[in-house]
Every structure is written in C-alpha cells, then in structure tokens.
Enzyme design. Sequence first.
Site, PDB file in Angstrom:
ATOM      1  N   ASP A 269      39.406  35.401  41.454  1.00  0.00           N
ATOM      2  CA  ASP A 269      38.735  36.426  40.672  1.00  0.00           C
ATOM      3  C   ASP A 269      38.325  35.890  39.296  1.00  0.00           C
ATOM      4  OD1 ASP A 269      38.164  39.358  40.605  1.00  0.00           O
ATOM      5  OD2 ASP A 269      39.512  39.314  38.886  1.00  0.00           O
TER       6      ASP A 269
ATOM      7  N   GLU B 291      34.722  33.497  42.382  1.00  0.00           N
ATOM      8  CA  GLU B 291      33.805  34.510  41.879  1.00  0.00           C
ATOM      9  C   GLU B 291      33.341  34.033  40.507  1.00  0.00           C
ATOM     10  OE1 GLU B 291      33.466  39.069  40.285  1.00  0.00           O
ATOM     11  OE2 GLU B 291      35.221  37.857  39.896  1.00  0.00           O
TER      12      GLU B 291
HETATM   13  C1  NOJ Z   1      36.118  41.111  39.684  1.00  0.00           C
HETATM   14  C2  NOJ Z   1      36.435  42.004  40.838  1.00  0.00           C
HETATM   15  O1  NOJ Z   1      35.520  41.743  41.872  1.00  0.00           O
HETATM   16  C3  NOJ Z   1      36.371  43.414  40.341  1.00  0.00           C
HETATM   17  O2  NOJ Z   1      36.475  44.325  41.399  1.00  0.00           O
HETATM   18  C4  NOJ Z   1      37.452  43.622  39.312  1.00  0.00           C
HETATM   19  O3  NOJ Z   1      37.333  44.902  38.745  1.00  0.00           O
HETATM   20  C5  NOJ Z   1      37.349  42.589  38.190  1.00  0.00           C
HETATM   21  N1  NOJ Z   1      37.143  41.252  38.684  1.00  0.00           N
HETATM   22  C6  NOJ Z   1      38.607  42.575  37.373  1.00  0.00           C
HETATM   23  O4  NOJ Z   1      39.647  41.997  38.110  1.00  0.00           O
END
Ligand code: NOJ
Length: 554
Positions: free
Chosen positions: A201, A243
Amino acid sequence: MLNDLWYKNAIIYCLSVGTFMDANGDGIGDFAGLMRRLDYLQGLGITAIWLMPIQPSPGRDNGYDVSDYYNVDPKYGTLGDFAEFTHACAERGLRVIIDLVVNHTSDQHPWFKEARSDPDSKYRDWYVWADKKPPDATHGVAFPGVQKSTWSFDKRARRWYFHRFYDFQPDLNTSNPHVQAELLKIMGFWIQLGVSGFRMDAVPFVIATKGPKVREPVEQYEMLRSFREFLQWREGDAIILAEANVLPDTDLEYFGEEGERLPMMFNFQLNQNTFYTLATGDTKPLKHALLATKPRPPSAQWGVFLRNHDELDLGRLTPEQRAAVFAAFGPEPGMQLYQRGIRRRLAPMLAGDRRHLELAYSLMLSLPGTPVFRYGDEIGMGDDLRRPERACARTPMQWSTEPQGGFTKHTRPPVSVISGGPYGFERVNVATQRRDPNSLLNWMERMIRMRKEVPEISWGDFEVLRTSRSDVLALCYHWRNNSVLFLHNFAAKACTVKFRSGCNEPVGCPLINLLSDDHSQPGDDGRHAVVLEPYGYRWYRVGGLDYLLTRSEI
Ligand code: NOJ
Ligand code: CA
C-alpha cells in the site's frame, strides 16, 4: 524457465474476505466461506488471489488501519483458517498475495497507544511528531474534501503527529531502522504462512522522508531493494506489487534499472488514459501512455487494471481530459470523489453496454502486463451510491437469486447486497450467468483462458501499429518468433481499419483470429482491411500457423 517468474503471466483477482462469502451466517464474509468458493475461482481461470487487508483493524478504512500485523481479524476466522486457506489455494495451483499496509498503523495499534502516552517508550520514535503545528499542515491530504489536514494534535502526547491519510492512521516513521526491521519481520511472518507476496500500500509515501521540517518529501528508493532482497532470501519467488501512482519518469526508480527493486507496480498512467480513450474514442493519449511506460527491466511487470476498490483516480490527466471522462462516466457530483475521481464500478459507468464492457476487458487483457480483476467484474456488478465515499463499490459478491444474493444466511448483514434495479442480485449473479452460455461470466472465462495461452503479451516486446483510424488501437507483440496482434475500436460506430500486420514480409502475413473463424488476408498492397463492429475487437496470431502448433515450439 517460463514458470519461474510466475507473476509475469498471471491473472490476479482481488477480493475482500468480508464481502465475498459468509459461511457461519453472521453477515460477514469469512475464510471458511472463501474456501467454498475456491473451485469457482479456479474455474474462472485466475491464477492468483489478492486479499485486501485481513488483519485485525477497527475497520475505519476497510482494514487499511491495521491494529495487529501478526493476526487475522477474528471476524474473518483464525490464523489456523488462514493457513488452511493458503494450503487449499496451493492444492489448486492458486497463489495468494495479501495487502501490506505499513505506511501507517491504526491509532488503536498498541505501538501508537504506547508512543502517545509514554515519551520514553521505544515506540515514540516509530511515529512522526512535531512540537508545534507545522505550517503546511493542510497540504498533501490524500482525501481532499474529506480529510482536513496531514497533522493532528494528540492530547495524550501533547504533540502533533503526521498522517498522510485519515487522522486515525498515524504514519510510521519508516526511516527508523527499528521500523524497517519490523516491516521485514511482518513480511517474513506471512511468507511463512504460505503467501507468495504482497500488494504494498501507498509505496511512494512509505519510502518518502517525513517530518515537520520536510517541505518536499524525498523518496528513499534503496529501501525498495532491501524489501526485495529480504523477501527473496526467504522465498525465492515472492513478489511485491506496488501501489504507486507515479509519473513515468520515475518508473525505473521503482523497478530498479536492473530489476533489483520492485518486480511489479500498478500502471496508473495507463489506467487513467485508458478511461480517457474509452470516454472519447481518441487513442492518442493511450498510445502515448503505452510508450511512456514501456521501458522496464525484463523481470519487471506492470499490473494492468480497470477499476479497483478505490475511486478511479484521474488526477494525472489534464483538466480538459478529466472533464471529458467525468462527463461520459460520472456526470453527477455524487458519482465523483476527492475532486479527482469517479467512485462507480465499471458496468454502470459503461451503462451496462455489453459491447463496451467486452471492449474494455478485452483491452485490459491485452495490454502489456498482468491483468488484475476486481471481484464481481466477471459478472458486471454495479455500485450502491447511497454508501459513503469508496464504500459504494465494496458491496457483497452476488452469487445467486437467494436472499442477500446467496452471500449470507443473515437477513440483515452490515453491508447489504445490491438489490433491485439493473444491477441487483436478482438480475446480476453467478448462478444465473453460469447457466447462460452467452453470459459475461462465460465470455470472461473464455477470454482469461485465451489470455493465458498468449504469453507474448507478458513476455514480448510490443509496438503500436499505424492504422487508418484514430479511434482504433492496433497493438502487436513479438516474442520468440511469434507475433500476436490486437485491434480495439473505441468508437460506437462500425469502421474499416487498414494497417500493415507488423511482420517482416513485404507482402504481409495472414492474421489468424484466436476467438472466431473470421481470419484476415492481406490485400495486394500487403495491407489488411478489417471491418470492426461498434466497440469491436480482434485477437490475431500473425503468420497463418495454427496457434497451438506455434505455441508447442515455445
Ligand atoms: C490506498 C488504499 O488503496 C486505500 O484504500 C487506502 O484508503 C489508503 N491506501 C490508505 O491506506
Ligand atoms: Ca461470517
């Protein structure tokens, strides 16, 4: 060799345990339920499951606020259930990756509780503090319109703490070597339980410098190498899928010039431009994004997706381009989110038009990278815009026409299944589509099967072919003396597209259709002329050999 880098030719399916299948009737999906659906997933043809956060969490951000990294949230089951699950996946040849959320913890994590209440605690320095309110406290919020600031005052500590996301998600001080060591330990723990890697993440924020004096965060890219090295010492084929919504000129910093950093990243650049092209029919920005994100080391791979669990982030498009996508797919303010995106699922965005949906998924399956599906995509599930923020597109899986779509026996689960209207479980569900040979589900299964038999997409080099039309994308891949060619017509009108097949023969080569009998011979000038239906698409093997014969040489 081919199987060594399993992620290169994988089909990933993302799901959240809590909304997939409930076995014990408490209204919340669980590992026992998910295990009952593994044969379904295997039959669909996917090769890897990405589980959204499964660890204990107060659940204020769908589990992205973790309060214990070494456990499974009891509402989903136990660690024992998890080990059974990874075993059951391995039995079916399915890989498992899980979300790794280490940019921040929940404010209910014992580390933060101790850090805020005891200045001498070793955990104090695991978070990011300031004595005074930093002047840029309102800058850089991740959720504009909902989140007010990136610094909040903590009454216990009598200090300000930094949070890139919501205020209940204090950022970890990832520059602290103790935090880095803990992060590796977390990875090691889950690897030991049978996962093949992590969807990591918020990677740009994990590696950024943080603190009250940091005006412009600097990415510490070498941290990525340490993650990868550790993982691969523990488990040679484990991966990280990052991500990272970044600009193409930093892609190689993330992958590493020699592939020494992260093996996989989501291609956000391609994602946003794909939606622009779907909205307008203009393929130019999409071609540009394809070429801009082309350079990558041979071992690295893009994760290619259409919609995920978050809003469709259009922040990297120009204001005019973004306005065009909003107008086409999310015209009402309630469909938009964070001043930059659309929160709907794909099927309602495309007005349920089967031709447009097939075009979009055919494209996703043929873009350079590993396709990543979101649960429910395969049956064209919709959204519930009455639910807040991104929760609208996180409703339970629709299995059948039974009450609550067969997701649970509970009559009032915390998150209701979508009911009524064109996307309600009564009309959109697995059981009904399974019986219908022409359903989206059966189409998807056939397409996934074909995608796995065309490894040129994953391994080969591609070129964007010149064509006679700006609303048609022609992509050709070359690998080990094989070539495959894909046409996608983004217009709602039929057309004839002319092009050269990308083979070396001056007279051109025949194109063998992989999905039907409708092959194409070159004309006298060596060019092909193919009639495409509105939103039509074609998958061809170049050169006239039966594709199975060609494949057997690999
Ligand atoms: C990215 C995630 O995809 C999202 O759903 C989340 O709210 C944020 N990171 C914070 O962890
Ligand atoms: Ca349950």
